[in-house]
Scaffold this motif. Structure first.
Motif, PDB file in Angstrom:
ATOM      1  N   LYS A   1      80.069   2.472  83.752  1.00 14.08           N
ATOM      2  CA  LYS A   1      80.174   3.882  84.138  1.00 14.08           C
ATOM      3  C   LYS A   1      81.586   4.417  83.911  1.00 14.08           C
ATOM      4  N   GLU A   2      82.577   3.609  84.205  1.00 15.59           N
ATOM      5  CA  GLU A   2      83.967   4.033  83.996  1.00 15.59           C
ATOM      6  C   GLU A   2      84.235   4.243  82.508  1.00 15.59           C
ATOM      7  N   ASN A   3      83.754   3.320  81.674  1.00 18.08           N
ATOM      8  CA  ASN A   3      83.939   3.459  80.230  1.00 18.08           C
ATOM      9  C   ASN A   3      83.245   4.690  79.687  1.00 18.08           C
ATOM     10  N   PHE A   4      82.061   5.026  80.267  1.00 20.04           N
ATOM     11  CA  PHE A   4      81.250   6.103  79.709  1.00 20.04           C
ATOM     12  C   PHE A   4      81.747   7.492  80.099  1.00 20.04           C
ATOM     13  N   LYS A   5      82.703   7.569  81.001  1.00 21.21           N
ATOM     14  CA  LYS A   5      83.195   8.881  81.430  1.00 21.21           C
ATOM     15  C   LYS A   5      83.699   9.710  80.260  1.00 21.21           C
ATOM     16  N   LYS A   6      84.288   9.062  79.269  1.00 25.82           N
ATOM     17  CA  LYS A   6      84.841   9.796  78.130  1.00 25.82           C
ATOM     18  C   LYS A   6      83.772  10.339  77.196  1.00 25.82           C
ATOM     19  N   PHE A   7      82.510   9.911  77.396  1.00 25.66           N
ATOM     20  CA  PHE A   7      81.416  10.387  76.549  1.00 25.66           C
ATOM     21  C   PHE A   7      80.504  11.380  77.265  1.00 25.66           C
ATOM     22  N   GLU A   8      80.658  11.511  78.569  1.00 24.90           N
ATOM     23  CA  GLU A   8      79.704  12.282  79.367  1.00 24.90           C
ATOM     24  C   GLU A   8      79.556  13.724  78.905  1.00 24.90           C
ATOM     25  N   SER A   9      80.640  14.372  78.528  1.00 20.52           N
ATOM     26  CA  SER A   9      80.576  15.782  78.146  1.00 20.52           C
ATOM     27  C   SER A   9      79.875  15.990  76.813  1.00 20.52           C
ATOM     28  N   TYR A  10      79.679  14.903  76.053  1.00 18.45           N
ATOM     29  CA  TYR A  10      79.026  15.010  74.748  1.00 18.45           C
ATOM     30  C   TYR A  10      77.585  14.512  74.774  1.00 18.45           C
ATOM     31  N   ALA A  11      77.252  13.692  75.776  1.00 20.72           N
ATOM     32  CA  ALA A  11      75.946  13.037  75.804  1.00 20.72           C
ATOM     33  C   ALA A  11      74.882  13.931  76.426  1.00 20.72           C
ATOM     34  N   ASN A  12      73.663  13.887  75.859  1.00 18.59           N
ATOM     35  CA  ASN A  12      72.572  14.688  76.421  1.00 18.59           C
ATOM     36  C   ASN A  12      71.972  13.983  77.639  1.00 18.59           C
TER      37      ASN A  12
ATOM     38  N   HIS B   1      77.054  -5.364  90.130  1.00 17.80           N
ATOM     39  CA  HIS B   1      77.606  -4.050  90.491  1.00 17.80           C
ATOM     40  C   HIS B   1      78.981  -3.851  89.852  1.00 17.80           C
ATOM     41  N   LYS B   2      79.773  -4.914  89.798  1.00 15.76           N
ATOM     42  CA  LYS B   2      81.097  -4.832  89.181  1.00 15.76           C
ATOM     43  C   LYS B   2      80.981  -4.474  87.705  1.00 15.76           C
ATOM     44  N   LEU B   3      80.041  -5.114  87.008  1.00 14.44           N
ATOM     45  CA  LEU B   3      79.855  -4.807  85.591  1.00 14.44           C
ATOM     46  C   LEU B   3      79.299  -3.403  85.402  1.00 14.44           C
ATOM     47  N   ALA B   4      78.349  -2.990  86.262  1.00 17.54           N
ATOM     48  CA  ALA B   4      77.800  -1.633  86.170  1.00 17.54           C
ATOM     49  C   ALA B   4      78.894  -0.591  86.346  1.00 17.54           C
TER      50      ALA B   4
ATOM     51  N   GLY C   1      70.131   6.774  80.556  1.00 13.44           N
ATOM     52  CA  GLY C   1      69.989   5.402  80.076  1.00 13.44           C
ATOM     53  C   GLY C   1      70.995   4.434  80.651  1.00 13.44           C
ATOM     54  N   GLY C   2      71.908   4.928  81.498  1.00 12.12           N
ATOM     55  CA  GLY C   2      72.934   4.072  82.067  1.00 12.12           C
ATOM     56  C   GLY C   2      72.468   3.316  83.297  1.00 12.12           C
ATOM     57  N   PRO C   3      73.374   2.580  83.949  1.00 13.34           N
ATOM     58  CA  PRO C   3      73.025   1.843  85.172  1.00 13.34           C
ATOM     59  C   PRO C   3      72.421   2.760  86.233  1.00 13.34           C
ATOM     60  N   LEU C   4      71.549   2.202  87.057  1.00 13.32           N
ATOM     61  CA  LEU C   4      70.852   2.990  88.068  1.00 13.32           C
ATOM     62  C   LEU C   4      71.691   3.205  89.313  1.00 13.32           C
TER      63      LEU C   4
END
Length: 283
Positions: A262-273, A255-258, A279-282
């Motif tokens: 998610k925290e890292n991916f926040k900067k990509f969310e507005s661009y990702a479909n 859970h810590k790694l997941a 495709g990220g953690p459940l």
């Protein structure tokens, strides 16, 4: 046959090529038994970094007094079974390599197109003691597309290109964890190279898919398809949870790694479909 080590291109004509002409490898604890190709590649024309050489000219690969990050660079011609020139047809399998020092990712897992794009954008690995000054315990590290400094366009552009190409060519994408098993760095052990090789060989010759088709275990945290069996690999090794022998600690670390993903991916969310976001953690 080997096309190259690290930097490759995939053309619109569906050919793959390498534009390095050499290899760059770690040599910590290197031996002829464990890494015969790399060991034999160290000859005139190769360049060693951060190693200790005795007065007799023999390198002590076990000496990490300078750093654990000992390396060698060598021309691709120093190893056997290479492709000349360094060009090939489009791949049937793509492998993302990660060294998960938290020891929670499966040693190999099959990715959907959305998961492949998500993990490609994330570019996850982990820093451990010796890789950088001041690192004493595992630290998650994310480098978009596994090479952010070299990507002039936004990472989602490359991720969508990858998804389109893998779906058009029917390519399988696998996430391979060469990091830790049985616990995190400091507690567990590094995944045995012979097991990693067996898993990659099985993926390439189709036996891994044949043995697990419609019967993959879906990882409860990361959602990736985890093989239940693999030729040449003990079944228990394929399940990171089972290697820990402590479900509470395993899931806490997973859970810590997941959360880091998610925290890292926040900067990509507005661009990702939507496909990429799915495709990220459940959790």
């Amino acid at each position: 046959r080997l096309i190259g080590d690290d930097e490759h291109g995939w053309t619109k004509e569906d050919t793959v090529f390498n534009f390095e002409g050499g290899c760059y490898a770690k040599v910590i604890n290197l031996s002829l038994e464990n890494e015969p190709d790399i060991y034999r590649a160290i000859k005139p024309g190769a360049i060693l970094e951060n190693v200790i050489m005795g007065a007799n000219g023999v390198v002590d690969y076990w000496d990490i007094s300078i750093t654990q990050n000992t390396r060698v660079s060598y021309p691709i011609e120093h190893i056997p079974n290479i492709q000349v020139p360094s060009i090939g047809e489009h791949p049937k399998n793509i492998f993302f390599l990660t060294a998960d020092a938290f020891g929670v990712l499966p040693p190999i897992s099959k990715l959907s197109p959305g998961q492949a794009a998500y993990h490609f954008i994330s570019g996850y690995t982990a820093k451990v003691a010796g890789t950088e000054a001041g690192i004493v315990e595992p630290v998650p590290s994310f480098s978009a597309c596994f090479g952010a400094p070299f990507m002039p366009l936004h990472p989602t552009v490359y991720a969508e290109m990858l998804s389109e190409k893998m779906q058009a060519a029917g390519v399988n994408v696998w996430l391979v964890n060469t990091g830790w098993t049985g616990g995190s760095y400091g507690t567990g052990q590094r995944m045995k190279l012979k097991y990693t090789r067996a898993m990659i060989t099985a993926a390439m010759n189709g036996s891994l898919e044949e043995a697990n088709k419609d019967n993959y275990h879906i990882h409860s945290i990361f959602g990736v398809s985890q093989p239940r069996v693999c030729p040449g690999v003990p079944t228990e090794v394929l399940s990171p949870r089972k290697t820990w022998n402590n479900d509470v600690s395993y899931y806490k670390t997973a859970h810590k790694l997941a959360d880091s993903f998610k925290e890292n991916f926040k900067k990509f969310e507005s661009y990702a479909n939507d496909q990429i976001m799915a495709g990220g953690p459940l959790v």
